[in-house]
Enzyme design. Structure first.
Site, short mmCIF file in Angstrom:
data_model
loop_
_atom_site.label_atom_id
_atom_site.label_comp_id
_atom_site.label_asym_id
_atom_site.label_seq_id
_atom_site.Cartn_x
_atom_site.Cartn_y
_atom_site.Cartn_z
N HIS A 187 -40.21 85.29 30.24
CA HIS A 187 -41.62 85.33 30.64
C HIS A 187 -42.17 83.91 30.46
CE1 HIS A 187 -41.01 89.52 29.12
NE2 HIS A 187 -41.78 89.85 30.14
N GLU A 317 -40.19 96.58 38.33
CA GLU A 317 -39.60 97.31 37.21
C GLU A 317 -40.46 98.53 36.88
OE1 GLU A 317 -38.96 96.48 32.48
OE2 GLU A 317 -38.43 94.87 33.88
#
Length: 521
Positions: A187, A317
């Site tokens: 991230h 996701e």
């Protein structure tokens, strides 16, 4: 960041000055590591004398504090050079992990994962395409809703500085090298700290990414990158589904930058996980408008990907809930329907996380098959949950039976490339040794390698496939072919039903199927 706390307590005719020196540990742990506390007894009668002594002592304390470089660990066993940077290896006690075979008792070795071994015409490393998750491995602290962090890695200095971010990045690449893994995931906010402005934040990210690019060399690259659109308070109502236009714009800017650096690093995919794209109650939610906004956001992301020449796959996701009560991409089927409705099927594939599938009431195998038969299986976040716990525990997958079913789907899919297996899994709170990071990944990799071997054995044996084929053999007829081609209408089928009478129904042979499956384990 260092902290100085002063307390004054008066007892009888004496003043007690308490001075405590400490340093914040972690970027979001909200606690102090106390390095020392001193009590001064002041007996001067005059207030001026008391104040003078206090000022002199505080100056001494500040001198000591400022003499300690923030980029060196305090008392955590670290090794610092004169410039305050880490010297030598981060994992000196851990050798490069090698394949030693099933009989090995060495915990720092592979028993089942032999990267170069060919299974069903493809090397193991190409079937599995393993990746390390930066956030769990290098930012995980062991904290949970009921307890403070338990992990204090020796290279951490207690700051969230650029220098510390670079040190973690060096540790990451040493970890990858020793594991023999050539992919990693991140991230944006895990690898570089927030700045005071978006411009400063982007600059921080650029600085750390430049180092990552250098450390990667020619062989290592991100399996995928993503933007962290769930932790900062600005995203409390969501990012693409926020009720605030300013947040929507900020999220777009953040994704734009994260996609750019993923592309720069040679990333093979880019992931969207909408942790807060959902709602807590429909009473204050315009669900239709939020879904429309999310679709426009993803549409813009797909357009920008093409504009910058990024050839990686865009992945969504699914997850049913947590942190929101209801997340819009609940499971594979829900996400596919969303993409189909908004005309985005050609732009995205799915990143299936096993623990998310079980939270939605399915098995991991179910969501993998749902994605696969729709041509939408792009990547797998390899983890599992605890059946006795109702939340996303992100444990390493160690169930060989589950791994075998996962690998059956992967083989049927022809592999996962350009996707792979990302270990979106973390150490248990009670596992606090540095070597535990290696042991956990070795165990996860060996489990999936055993799953691959077992799945190949089942396919080569053919008994399970034969059982399934026999179960549906009544459709391997002229009428069956007409039905599957959409050429049998109700009038034709009614005529056959009248002609044949009551149909015979054969056994499903579930127990035999389970016996065959278990025999491969």
């Amino acid at each position: 960041m260092w902290h100085l706390m002063v307390g004054i307590h008066q007892e009888k005719e004496r003043d007690f000055f308490f001075v405590t020196v400490g340093s914040t540990i972690g970027c979001s742990d909200f606690r102090l590591l106390f390095l020392g506390s001193v009590r001064i007894i002041v007996t001067h009668k005059s207030m001026a004398g008391r104040i003078l002594l206090l000022v002199l002592f505080m100056n001494a304390v500040f001198f000591i504090v400022n003499a300690v470089p923030e980029t060196c660990p305090a008392d955590l066993g670290g090794k610092c050079g004169e410039d305050g940077e880490w010297e030598g290896e981060f994992f000196p006690e851990v050798p490069k992990i090698k394949y030693e075979g099933p009989s090995s008792k060495n915990p720092l070795s592979y028993k089942w994962y032999n990267a170069e071994e060919v299974i069903l015409g493809k090397k193991m490393k190409d079937w599995l395409r393993f990746s390390v998750a930066f956030w769990h491995t290098f930012r995980g602290t062991g904290a949970d809703p009921f307890g403070a962090p338990t992990k204090y890695w020796p290279w951490e200095d207690g700051t969230n500085s650029i220098a510390m971010a670079k040190r973690r990045m060096r540790a990451n690449f040493e970890f990858l090298s020793k594991l023999g893994v050539d992919r990693w995931c991140f991230h944006d906010r895990d690898i570089a700290p927030d700045g005071k402005t978006l411009k400063e934040t982007n600059s921080n990210l650029d600085e750390v990414v430049a180092l990552a690019k250098e450390l990667q060399g020619d062989k290592i690259r991100p399996l995928w990158g993503t933007a962290q659109l769930f932790m900062h308070p600005r995203y409390m109502h969501g990012a693409a589904t926020s009720s605030e236009l300013g947040v929507y714009a900020y999220a777009a800017a953040q994704v734009k930058k994260a996609m750019e650096v993923t592309h720069y690093l040679g990333g093979e995919n880019y992931v969207f996980w909408g942790g807060r794209e959902g709602y807590q109650t429909l009473l204050n939610t315009d669900m239709e408008r939020e879904l429309d906004h999310m679709a426009k956001f993803l549409e813009a992301a797909a357009a920008y990907k093409k504009r910058i020449g990024f050839n990686g796959t865009l992945l969504i996701e699914p997850k049913p809930q947590e942190p929101t009560k209801h997340q819009y991409d609940w499971d594979a089927a829900t996400t596919l329907n969303f993409l189909r409705k908004y005309g985005l099927l050609a732009e995205f594939k799915l990143n299936i996380e096993c623990n998310h599938a079980t939270l939605s009431g399915h098995s991991c195998h179910h969501d993998l098959e749902t994605a696969r038969i729709n041509g939408m299986l792009g990547n797998i976040d390899a983890n599992t949950g605890d059946p006795q716990v109702g939340w996303d525990t992100d444990q390493f997958l160690t169930d060989v039976g589950e791994a075998t079913m996962v690998m059956i789907s992967v083989i049927r899919n022809g592999g996962l490339a350009p996707g792979g297996f990302n270990f979106d899994a973390k150490l248990r709170r009670e596992s606090t040794d540095v070597e535990d990071l290696f042991i956990a990944h070795i165990s996860g990799m060996d489990t999936l390698a055993r799953g691959l071997r077992n799945a190949a054995k089942l396919i080569e044996d053919g008994s399970l496939a034969e059982l399934v084929s026999k179960r549906y053999s009544s459709f391997d007829t002229e009428l069956g072919a007409q039905i599957e081609a959409g050429k049998a209408d109700f009038e034709m089928l009614e005529k056959k039903a009248m002609e044949w009478g009551e149909p015979k129904v054969a056994s499903a042979k579930q127990e035999l199927a389970e016996m065959i499956f278990q025999s491969a384990l």
